[in-house]
Scaffold this motif. Structure first.
Motif, PDB file in Angstrom:
ATOM      1  N   LEU A  76      11.103 -12.786 -30.651  1.00 19.29           N
ATOM      2  CA  LEU A  76      10.343 -13.121 -31.551  1.00 19.29           C
ATOM      3  C   LEU A  76       9.923 -11.667 -31.941  1.00 19.29           C
ATOM      4  O   LEU A  76       8.840 -11.325 -32.914  1.00 19.29           O
ATOM      5  N   LYS A  78      11.122  -9.480 -33.978  1.00 19.14           N
ATOM      6  CA  LYS A  78      11.544  -9.138 -35.479  1.00 19.14           C
ATOM      7  C   LYS A  78      10.614  -9.938 -36.553  1.00 19.14           C
ATOM      8  O   LYS A  78      10.555  -9.569 -37.621  1.00 19.14           O
ATOM      9  N   ASN A  79       9.819 -10.751 -35.760  1.00 16.21           N
ATOM     10  CA  ASN A  79       9.010 -11.549 -36.715  1.00 16.21           C
ATOM     11  C   ASN A  79       7.674 -10.865 -37.092  1.00 16.21           C
ATOM     12  O   ASN A  79       7.148 -10.180 -36.112  1.00 16.21           O
ATOM     13  N   LYS A  80       7.048 -11.224 -38.092  1.00 19.76           N
ATOM     14  CA  LYS A  80       5.802 -10.708 -38.342  1.00 19.76           C
ATOM     15  C   LYS A  80       4.685 -11.537 -37.580  1.00 19.76           C
ATOM     16  O   LYS A  80       4.934 -12.459 -37.214  1.00 19.76           O
ATOM     17  N   THR A  85       4.277 -17.356 -35.438  1.00 22.52           N
ATOM     18  CA  THR A  85       4.975 -16.303 -34.261  1.00 22.52           C
ATOM     19  C   THR A  85       3.810 -16.353 -33.022  1.00 22.52           C
ATOM     20  O   THR A  85       4.518 -16.447 -31.935  1.00 22.52           O
TER      21      THR A  85
END
Length: 110
Positions: A76, A78-80, A85
């Motif tokens: 997770l 790399k996710n905003k 998320t």
């Protein structure tokens, strides 16, 4: 079974705890939770492949035991940080701590 003890540093990060040059072992619940969450478990889709790429995760300690510990929270990173998320992070954390319920250490994890 004892785990390697983690100690919180002044900068807020955790590191292995040493006493007189030796690694410290502990059976604390806090330490078990930390290890379960911050140790990277192997990407389930490629579990049987040699880990030559750090992007697929995998904690070295899992090669010593039949039981795998750790989480896949690393996926997770790399996710905003938006609601999907956050929901996925909670699910991954619960999955990583499920062993505590299975082993009778906790009634539930939330």
């Amino acid at each position: 079974m004892s785990d390697l003890a983690l100690r919180k540093q002044k900068n807020g990060r955790y590191d292995l705890d040493f006493s007189r040059g030796d690694l410290v072992l502990t059976d604390s619940l806090e330490n078990a939770v930390l290890l379960s969450l911050v140790c990277w478990s192997r990407d389930e889709s490629i579990r049987d492949v040699a880990n030559l790429n750090p992007d697929i995760g995998g904690w070295w300690g899992n090669s010593l035991e039949d039981v795998e510990i750790g989480s896949q929270l690393w996926k997770l990173f790399k996710n905003k940080l938006k609601e999907p998320t956050a929901i996925n992070a909670v699910a991954e954390a619960k999955k990583a701590l499920k062993w505590m319920v299975d082993d009778g250490v906790a009634k539930e994890v939330d």
